[in-house]
Design an enzyme around this catalytic site. Structure first.
Site, mmCIF file in Angstrom:
data_model
loop_
_atom_site.group_PDB
_atom_site.id
_atom_site.type_symbol
_atom_site.label_atom_id
_atom_site.label_comp_id
_atom_site.label_asym_id
_atom_site.label_seq_id
_atom_site.Cartn_x
_atom_site.Cartn_y
_atom_site.Cartn_z
ATOM 1 N N ASP A 130 111.987 28.836 8.675
ATOM 2 C CA ASP A 130 113.110 29.079 7.756
ATOM 3 C C ASP A 130 112.692 28.631 6.366
ATOM 4 O O ASP A 130 112.155 27.541 6.201
ATOM 5 C CB ASP A 130 114.373 28.326 8.214
ATOM 6 C CG ASP A 130 115.646 28.943 7.628
ATOM 7 O OD1 ASP A 130 115.692 29.130 6.392
ATOM 8 O OD2 ASP A 130 116.576 29.232 8.393
ATOM 9 N N SER B 46 128.090 25.880 2.366
ATOM 10 C CA SER B 46 128.718 26.989 3.092
ATOM 11 C C SER B 46 128.030 27.302 4.423
ATOM 12 O O SER B 46 128.518 28.127 5.186
ATOM 13 C CB SER B 46 128.742 28.249 2.219
ATOM 14 O OG SER B 46 127.419 28.669 1.956
ATOM 15 N N ASN B 47 126.894 26.659 4.699
ATOM 16 C CA ASN B 47 126.205 26.868 5.988
ATOM 17 C C ASN B 47 126.839 26.037 7.103
ATOM 18 O O ASN B 47 126.727 26.359 8.287
ATOM 19 C CB ASN B 47 124.733 26.411 5.916
ATOM 20 C CG ASN B 47 123.876 27.149 4.911
ATOM 21 O OD1 ASN B 47 122.915 26.590 4.402
ATOM 22 N ND2 ASN B 47 124.209 28.399 4.610
ATOM 23 N N GLN C 207 129.656 25.325 8.382
ATOM 24 C CA GLN C 207 130.731 25.814 9.247
ATOM 25 C C GLN C 207 130.179 26.411 10.546
ATOM 26 O O GLN C 207 130.893 26.558 11.511
ATOM 27 C CB GLN C 207 131.553 26.811 8.399
ATOM 28 C CG GLN C 207 132.308 27.871 9.109
ATOM 29 C CD GLN C 207 131.523 29.171 9.219
ATOM 30 O OE1 GLN C 207 130.315 29.227 8.949
ATOM 31 N NE2 GLN C 207 132.201 30.231 9.638
ATOM 32 N N ARG C 208 128.888 26.741 10.576
ATOM 33 C CA ARG C 208 128.309 27.354 11.783
ATOM 34 C C ARG C 208 126.893 26.870 12.106
ATOM 35 O O ARG C 208 126.455 26.995 13.243
ATOM 36 C CB ARG C 208 128.271 28.887 11.629
ATOM 37 C CG ARG C 208 127.353 29.362 10.504
ATOM 38 C CD ARG C 208 127.591 30.807 10.140
ATOM 39 N NE ARG C 208 126.679 31.255 9.086
ATOM 40 C CZ ARG C 208 126.783 30.942 7.804
ATOM 41 N NH1 ARG C 208 127.762 30.142 7.394
ATOM 42 N NH2 ARG C 208 125.923 31.392 6.920
ATOM 43 N N CYS D 263 126.571 38.416 7.181
ATOM 44 C CA CYS D 263 127.445 37.241 7.290
ATOM 45 C C CYS D 263 127.829 36.741 5.905
ATOM 46 O O CYS D 263 128.948 36.316 5.663
ATOM 47 C CB CYS D 263 126.739 36.114 8.016
ATOM 48 S SG CYS D 263 126.517 36.438 9.742
ATOM 49 N N CYS E 99 106.899 50.699 20.859
ATOM 50 C CA CYS E 99 106.388 50.504 22.224
ATOM 51 C C CYS E 99 106.128 51.813 22.967
ATOM 52 O O CYS E 99 105.828 51.788 24.161
ATOM 53 C CB CYS E 99 107.343 49.616 23.024
ATOM 54 S SG CYS E 99 108.863 50.437 23.567
HETATM 55 ZN ZN LIG Z 1 110.441 50.526 21.924
#
Ligand SMILES: [Zn+2]
Length: 261
Positions: A63, A70-71, A73-74, A189, A250
């Site tokens: 990260d 504001s982060n 809260q979750r 978000c 894939c």
């Molecule tokens: Zn795929």
């Protein structure tokens, strides 16, 4: 890591060792496992907390951001006193306090095409807790290329979705969604809001899938189905999906080294 669990480890993990589908040998496997968590945010927080508590040997956290008011809260890895601190540092402190057995590796960078392969290379499972489509597609393509199983998830407002991908065996994220949506179609978000507990529900499912995969569950993984959660009506539904033979990540026509970026 020794060949046996210590007395302290047996006590710490006793309630999951007791579970008939898990047990002591599985605990040893978990203690030797490496999980990469992309994003120490709303999804990465609950996922990393449960994985650390479960005794995953190494957790790598990626990260680039710093903790903002504001982060909180979750993003439950972080507390008020952490505001302004790099999220990976705050995450490491919280996880180490919870379980000093776990080695926490920190990558204070944005997970992008220049570093993705190097960061992901030695992990056994990836929890994608990223908050943007560019990163979600990159995680998919790198994981498919390296053959690393991962949990995809997305959350917005009162809704979430989650799916497990086992490369070569189940549909990948690109089999379903092909390409990132146009910017005007995206609800983020940041712009649209999110109930913290919705992130908790979905991130916790991601941790559950990581443990199940690492424990060697052959059946019952959330593969070839996208689980969609609507907190407003408290309903879960599943969207069945299949591998697309023409998939750019894939599919059969993909050369051994796929194009990234
Ligand atoms: Zn795929």
């Amino acid at each position: 890591m020794s060949e046996r669990l210590t007395t302290e480890q047996i006590e710490r993990y006793s309630r999951q060792i007791m579970v008939p589908d898990l047990g002591g040998k599985t605990q040893m496997r978990l203690c030797r496992s490496r999980v990469l968590v992309i994003g120490a945010g709303g999804l990465g927080s609950p996922a990393a907390l449960y994985l650390a508590a479960a005794g995953i040997g190494t957790l790598a956290i990626v990260d680039a951001d710093k903790v903002e008011l504001s982060n909180l809260q979750r993003q439950i890895l972080h507390a008020t006193a952490d505001i302004g601190r790099p999220k990976v540092e705050s995450a490491k402190a919280t996880l180490t306090k919870l379980n000093p057995d776990v080695e926490v590796k920190t990558h204070p960078v944005r997970f992008d095409a220049s570093n993705a392969e190097q960061i992901a290379a030695d992990c056994d499972f990836i929890v994608d807790g990223s908050d943007n489509f560019e990163t979600k597609f990159l995680v998919n393509d790198i994981a498919v290329k390296l053959g690393i199983p991962f949990s995809h998830a997305g959350i917005v407002r009162l809704q979430g979705q989650v799916m497990t991908v086992v490369p070569g065996r189940s549909a990948c994220y690109r089999c379903l969604f092909k390409t990132p949506p146009a910017p005007e179609e995206i609800l983020s978000c940041q712009a649209s809001g999110i109930l913290g507990a919705v992130a908790g529900t979905i991130g916790t499912i991601q941790a559950t899938e990581a443990v199940k995969y690492l424990a060697g569950f052959d059946e019952g993984l959330l593969t070839d189905r996208l689980l969609v959660y609507d907190a407003k009506t408290l309903r879960f539904r599943e969207v069945e999906c299949r591998r697309d033979p023409q998939c750019a990540a894939c599919g059969a026509g993909v050369p051994s080294s796929i194009h990234l970026g």
